[in-house]
Each structure stands twice: as structure tokens, then as C-alpha cells.
Design a protein around this motif. Structure first.
Motif, PDB file in Angstrom:
ATOM      1  N   ASP A  13       0.814  -1.225   0.000  1.00 53.69           N
ATOM      2  CA  ASP A  13       0.000   0.000   0.000  1.00 53.69           C
ATOM      3  C   ASP A  13       0.844   1.270   0.000  1.00 53.69           C
ATOM      4  O   ASP A  13       0.560   2.206  -0.744  1.00 53.69           O
ATOM      5  N   VAL A  14       1.884   1.333   0.818  1.00 57.86           N
ATOM      6  CA  VAL A  14       2.701   2.546   0.881  1.00 57.86           C
ATOM      7  C   VAL A  14       3.540   2.699  -0.392  1.00 57.86           C
ATOM      8  O   VAL A  14       3.832   3.814  -0.809  1.00 57.86           O
ATOM      9  N   HIS A  15       3.860   1.592  -1.018  1.00 60.91           N
ATOM     10  CA  HIS A  15       4.672   1.669  -2.235  1.00 60.91           C
ATOM     11  C   HIS A  15       3.833   1.787  -3.510  1.00 60.91           C
ATOM     12  O   HIS A  15       4.236   2.477  -4.449  1.00 60.91           O
ATOM     13  N   ASN A  24       1.323   7.214  -2.209  1.00 63.23           N
ATOM     14  CA  ASN A  24       2.202   6.057  -2.354  1.00 63.23           C
ATOM     15  C   ASN A  24       3.414   6.458  -3.183  1.00 63.23           C
ATOM     16  O   ASN A  24       3.394   7.434  -3.924  1.00 63.23           O
TER      17      ASN A  24
END
Length: 160
Positions: A13-15, A24
């Protein structure tokens, strides 16, 4: 959902998107040119330096999950190779995203008991702390990248 699946989801999700912050790394960096990535703003690190720094620790944890030793030193975590062209920037950016995907895939395969074991040495905490730390670390520097990108895009020689 298993713990390993949840952690892998947060890594992705963060990437790559899907977190509740709606920010992201992949989307943020998609339209950044090599000139923008290497532009110094005030005394901040450049976008390229922050991407390298994020990936430096992702790569270190990834190597451990692949069975290698932990070999990371803070003093080298900002020392990225020179970027003189768009290809150099894309190589750095793409490595960071590919390594994040690999880390998520390997984290997803870990049995739950592994998360509570020491990560190489007791002084580094457990696997959970180190893998979840990558998520926190990425969010922290992603916020910096977003702000630096907004500033850089307003500059006449690097902006749109």
C-alpha cells in the motif's frame, strides 16, 4: 487475514497505493524527472537521495529474508550513485519499487512465529519491528518527497 498477509498489504500500500493516506511512492514518483529528482531544495535531501535511502533499508531487510546477513550502515544510507540522465533516475526508482514488491512477497510467506524472533541479533529487535519499520520509514520519507516535489515543480527550470 493472516499477520503476514496484513504486513505485506501495508508494504504494498505505501509503495503502490491503497492505503488510507492515499499517497504512495510509485504514483508520487511517476512524473518526476531526473532533473527534479536531483534538484536541491534548501538544505533538504533530494528526492533521489530519499528514494535511495528508503530502498537502502528495504534492501537490507530483503537480503535477510533471502537468507543473507544483515549488512547495513546508517552512514552509507544516503550515498546513492550519480544520476546524470533520466535512465539513471528510472533505474534507481524502479529498483526501489521492485525491491519493495519482493519484500512484500517474502514477508507474506513468513510463518507468524518468525515475526517474533530476533532479527539477526537481539539488539535489532524482532522481524515484525524491522519489517513494520520499513513501512513507517517509507511513509515518513514519502511525506518529505511529496513536499519537495511540490516545491521543485514550482521552480522555473525544473517545473512543469
Amino acid at each position: 487475514m493472516q499477520l503476514s498477509e496484513q504486513i505485506a498489504k501495508h508494504l504494498r500500500d505505501v509503495h503502490f497505493g491503497g492505503n488510507w493516506t492515499t499517497s504512495n511512492l510509485k504514483d508520487t514518483l511517476a512524473d518526476v524527472t531526473w532533473q527534479q529528482a536531483t534538484t536541491q531544495v534548501y538544505s533538504f535531501n533530494t528526492i533521489a537521495t530519499l528514494v535511495f535511502h528508503i530502498n537502502y533499508f528495504t534492501d537490507a531487510v530483503l537480503k535477510v529474508l533471502r537468507g543473507g546477513p544483515l549488512d547495513a550502515h546508517d552512514k552509507y544510507s544516503f550515498d546513492h550513485p550519480p544520476i546524470h540522465a533520466q535512465e539513471d533516475w528510472e533505474k534507481l526508482r524502479d529498483k526501489a519499487l521492485a525491491d519493495a514488491d519482493d519484500l512484500a512477497r517474502l514477508a507474506e510467506l513468513l510463518p507468524e512465529h518468525k515475526f517474533w524472533e530476533d532479527f539477526e541479533d537481539q539488539k535489532y529487535g524482532n522481524y515484525y519491528r524491522n519489517i513494520h519499520g520499513i513501512i513507517e520509514h517509507t511513509h515518513y520519507h514519502l511525506g518529505q518527497i511529496v513536499l519537495i516535489k511540490k516545491i521543485v515543480q514550482q521552480l522555473p527550470f525544473t517545473g512543469k
